[in-house]
Design a protein around this motif. Structure first.
Motif, PDB file in Angstrom:
ATOM      1  N   LEU A  27       0.827  -1.212   0.000  1.00  0.00           N
ATOM      2  CA  LEU A  27       0.000   0.000   0.000  1.00  0.00           C
ATOM      3  C   LEU A  27       0.859   1.259   0.000  1.00  0.00           C
ATOM      4  O   LEU A  27       0.554   2.242  -0.679  1.00  0.00           O
ATOM      5  CB  LEU A  27      -0.932   0.001   1.218  1.00  0.00           C
ATOM      6  CG  LEU A  27      -2.081  -0.999   1.186  1.00  0.00           C
ATOM      7  CD1 LEU A  27      -2.814  -1.017   2.523  1.00  0.00           C
ATOM      8  CD2 LEU A  27      -3.037  -0.661   0.062  1.00  0.00           C
ATOM      9  N   GLN A  28       1.943   1.230   0.768  1.00  0.00           N
ATOM     10  CA  GLN A  28       2.834   2.390   0.819  1.00  0.00           C
ATOM     11  C   GLN A  28       3.482   2.633  -0.542  1.00  0.00           C
ATOM     12  O   GLN A  28       3.579   3.780  -0.995  1.00  0.00           O
ATOM     13  CB  GLN A  28       3.894   2.198   1.895  1.00  0.00           C
ATOM     14  CG  GLN A  28       3.347   2.320   3.299  1.00  0.00           C
ATOM     15  CD  GLN A  28       4.382   1.998   4.366  1.00  0.00           C
ATOM     16  OE1 GLN A  28       5.367   1.325   4.101  1.00  0.00           O
ATOM     17  NE2 GLN A  28       4.135   2.477   5.580  1.00  0.00           N
ATOM     18  N   ALA A  30       2.277   1.776  -3.439  1.00  0.00           N
ATOM     19  CA  ALA A  30       1.232   2.254  -4.344  1.00  0.00           C
ATOM     20  C   ALA A  30       0.985   3.746  -4.118  1.00  0.00           C
ATOM     21  O   ALA A  30       0.852   4.517  -5.083  1.00  0.00           O
ATOM     22  CB  ALA A  30      -0.056   1.466  -4.126  1.00  0.00           C
ATOM     23  N   GLN A  31       0.961   4.160  -2.863  1.00  0.00           N
ATOM     24  CA  GLN A  31       0.756   5.578  -2.543  1.00  0.00           C
ATOM     25  C   GLN A  31       1.932   6.416  -3.031  1.00  0.00           C
ATOM     26  O   GLN A  31       1.747   7.504  -3.575  1.00  0.00           O
ATOM     27  CB  GLN A  31       0.565   5.765  -1.029  1.00  0.00           C
ATOM     28  CG  GLN A  31       0.298   7.188  -0.625  1.00  0.00           C
ATOM     29  CD  GLN A  31      -0.994   7.728  -1.190  1.00  0.00           C
ATOM     30  OE1 GLN A  31      -1.939   6.988  -1.456  1.00  0.00           O
ATOM     31  NE2 GLN A  31      -1.055   9.022  -1.397  1.00  0.00           N
ATOM     32  N   THR A  34       1.630   6.887  -6.728  1.00  0.00           N
ATOM     33  CA  THR A  34       0.594   7.874  -7.028  1.00  0.00           C
ATOM     34  C   THR A  34       1.128   9.287  -6.817  1.00  0.00           C
ATOM     35  O   THR A  34       0.936  10.170  -7.658  1.00  0.00           O
ATOM     36  CB  THR A  34      -0.635   7.638  -6.131  1.00  0.00           C
ATOM     37  OG1 THR A  34      -1.116   6.317  -6.344  1.00  0.00           O
ATOM     38  CG2 THR A  34      -1.734   8.633  -6.431  1.00  0.00           C
ATOM     39  N   GLN A  35       1.820   9.502  -5.717  1.00  0.00           N
ATOM     40  CA  GLN A  35       2.358  10.824  -5.433  1.00  0.00           C
ATOM     41  C   GLN A  35       3.433  11.204  -6.438  1.00  0.00           C
ATOM     42  O   GLN A  35       3.519  12.366  -6.860  1.00  0.00           O
ATOM     43  CB  GLN A  35       2.921  10.875  -4.009  1.00  0.00           C
ATOM     44  CG  GLN A  35       1.843  10.838  -2.944  1.00  0.00           C
ATOM     45  CD  GLN A  35       2.401  10.813  -1.535  1.00  0.00           C
ATOM     46  OE1 GLN A  35       3.602  10.662  -1.332  1.00  0.00           O
ATOM     47  NE2 GLN A  35       1.534  10.963  -0.553  1.00  0.00           N
TER      48      GLN A  35
END
Length: 74
Positions: A27-28, A30-31, A34-35
């Motif tokens: 999840l980290q 993926a975030q 995105t950023q």
């Protein structure tokens, strides 16, 4: 026979913790991706604005040079 079935379905706490940490890491990442995508978009927009500013300044300088040449020629 039931002991063999119970042993096969046994899940220990450390393995659950590792799986949870792997999910959090995924999840980290993926975030972060995105950023980074957002930052790349912002940088592209900023670069376009910078080039427009540079072209504008060059245009003004060239216009002033042409105007001074026209005034001297008249």
């Amino acid at each position: 026979m039931s002991e063999d079935q119970n042993r096969g379905s046994f899940v220990c706490a450390p393995s659950l913790r590792v799986e949870a940490l792997e999910q959090v890491a995924a999840l980290q990442f993926a975030q972060i991706n995105t950023q980074l995508g957002r930052l790349e978009g912002l940088m592209e927009r900023l670069e376009r604005r910078l080039w427009l500013t540079v072209y504008g300044v060059v245009g003004v300088v060239l216009t002033q040079a042409v105007m001074s040449i026209v005034e001297v020629g008249s």
